[in-house]
Design a protein around this motif. Structure first.
Motif, PDB file in Angstrom:
ATOM      1  N   VAL A  15      60.308 109.005 105.250  1.00 60.34           N
ATOM      2  CA  VAL A  15      61.643 108.533 104.871  1.00 60.34           C
ATOM      3  C   VAL A  15      62.433 109.659 104.207  1.00 60.34           C
ATOM      4  N   PHE A  16      61.749 110.511 103.450  1.00 65.53           N
ATOM      5  CA  PHE A  16      62.410 111.645 102.812  1.00 65.53           C
ATOM      6  C   PHE A  16      62.905 112.636 103.876  1.00 65.53           C
ATOM      7  N   THR A  17      62.058 112.913 104.857  1.00 65.20           N
ATOM      8  CA  THR A  17      62.440 113.821 105.940  1.00 65.20           C
ATOM      9  C   THR A  17      63.583 113.236 106.761  1.00 65.20           C
ATOM     10  N   GLU A  18      63.502 111.933 107.045  1.00 58.22           N
ATOM     11  CA  GLU A  18      64.548 111.263 107.821  1.00 58.22           C
ATOM     12  C   GLU A  18      65.885 111.301 107.083  1.00 58.22           C
ATOM     13  N   THR A  19      65.851 111.169 105.758  1.00 55.93           N
ATOM     14  CA  THR A  19      67.080 111.231 104.973  1.00 55.93           C
ATOM     15  C   THR A  19      67.738 112.598 105.095  1.00 55.93           C
ATOM     16  N   GLU A  20      66.937 113.660 105.051  1.00 54.16           N
ATOM     17  CA  GLU A  20      67.493 115.012 105.210  1.00 54.16           C
ATOM     18  C   GLU A  20      68.162 115.160 106.571  1.00 54.16           C
ATOM     19  N   ARG A  21      67.516 114.658 107.624  1.00 54.52           N
ATOM     20  CA  ARG A  21      68.102 114.744 108.968  1.00 54.52           C
ATOM     21  C   ARG A  21      69.384 113.923 109.060  1.00 54.52           C
ATOM     22  N   LEU A  22      69.332 112.711 108.544  1.00 56.56           N
ATOM     23  CA  LEU A  22      70.447 111.779 108.679  1.00 56.56           C
ATOM     24  C   LEU A  22      71.706 112.284 107.986  1.00 56.56           C
ATOM     25  N   PHE A  23      71.528 112.914 106.831  1.00 59.44           N
ATOM     26  CA  PHE A  23      72.681 113.373 106.056  1.00 59.44           C
ATOM     27  C   PHE A  23      72.893 114.891 106.144  1.00 59.44           C
ATOM     28  N   SER A  24      72.194 115.543 107.083  1.00 67.57           N
ATOM     29  CA  SER A  24      72.330 116.991 107.315  1.00 67.57           C
ATOM     30  C   SER A  24      72.146 117.783 106.016  1.00 67.57           C
ATOM     31  N   LEU A  25      71.093 117.450 105.301  1.00 62.13           N
ATOM     32  CA  LEU A  25      70.783 118.112 104.037  1.00 62.13           C
ATOM     33  C   LEU A  25      69.827 119.279 104.282  1.00 62.13           C
TER      34      LEU A  25
END
Length: 253
Positions: free
Chosen positions: A150-160
């Motif tokens: 979920v942490f990795t997916e959040t980075e991808r989703l918000f282009s972090l």
């Protein structure tokens, strides 16, 4: 049901819920530990409470036990206020919770964690207790690797940038707390922590081996500065969906 929380129900209400099909109880183990200079020590408790409540409501016929805390947090004890249990005490608490709910007639028991340090023990206990109670299905809600996805997916989703959601007091945890408990967030004190190279899994391994101060002097793995409450709502939904999918698969639903 008006609530999924066993502690908020009277015993006749619990009996009625079970009679009407609530055969599953979810037991979440959280923690009370430092979360950097900007988040309160109840962060894992609050995120666990919100995520597993959302998951239980989605699953249906699922009630939630009082959240266990503190947890296994020896790697945070160099920071004032953090609490940790001896491993045998933690195991005993989980075993006693399960014994009680087996006694009350629940047929499915889901062990869960909202704190990284608890995951390995919870996974081990779920296997042992499933063997101990052959007439009850005891399963693990979510593996640590799935939680960290979920942490990795959040980075991808918000282009972090990689490492922004590093796993502790990071952008994700800060965002969720801004959404559910903004009164427990001090963004004026937020600072970027360890942005170490490698996956969240690799960073977690270093954390458990060397303790938090071996990774970050301020107790932060990642960067909380980009966090927003709107981001937190998305992250919480991602986590609840991940939990639901994992529990359904474990229970064969």
């Amino acid at each position: 049901m008006k609530t999924v929380w066993l502690e908020d129900m009277s015993y006749p209400e619990i009996a009625e819920a079970m009679k009407n099909g609530a055969d599953t109880v979810l037991i979440c183990a959280a923690s009370n530990e430092q979360h950097g200079p900007h988040l309160s020590e109840n962060t894992d408790y609050e995120i666990g409470r919100a995520a597993y409540q959302a998951a239980a409501e989605k699953l249906g016929n699922t009630l939630i036990a009082p959240i266990i805390r503190p947890g296994l947090s020896a790697h945070h004890m160099c920071f004032p206020g953090s609490l940790t249990l001896r491993p045998e005490v933690f195991r005993g608490l989980v075993e006693d919770y399960v014994s009680c709910y087996v006694n009350h007639g629940f047929k499915k028991i889901v062990l869960a964690s909202s704190h990284g340090g608890n995951f390995a023990e919870i996974e081990k206990l779920s296997r042992e207790l499933d063997d101990k109670y052959p007439d009850v299905k005891v399963v693990n809600a979510l593996a640590l690797d799935a939680f960290l996805e979920v942490f990795t997916e959040t980075e991808r989703l918000f282009s972090l940038p990689e490492g922004t959601c590093g796993g502790h007091a990071c952008c994700l945890e800060t965002a969720v707390m801004l959404y559910i408990r903004p009164d427990c967030v001090r963004m004026d004190r937020a600072r970027t922590g360890c942005m170490g190279a490698g996956s969240q899994q690799e960073q977690a391994k270093k954390l458990f081996e060397h303790g938090m101060k071996g990774i970050s002097e301020i107790g932060v793995m990642g960067d909380p500065l980009p966090a927003t409450a709107e981001m937190g709502r998305t992250c919480l939904n991602l986590l609840a969906e991940k939990i639901c999918a994992s529990i359904r698969a474990a229970l064969g639903k």
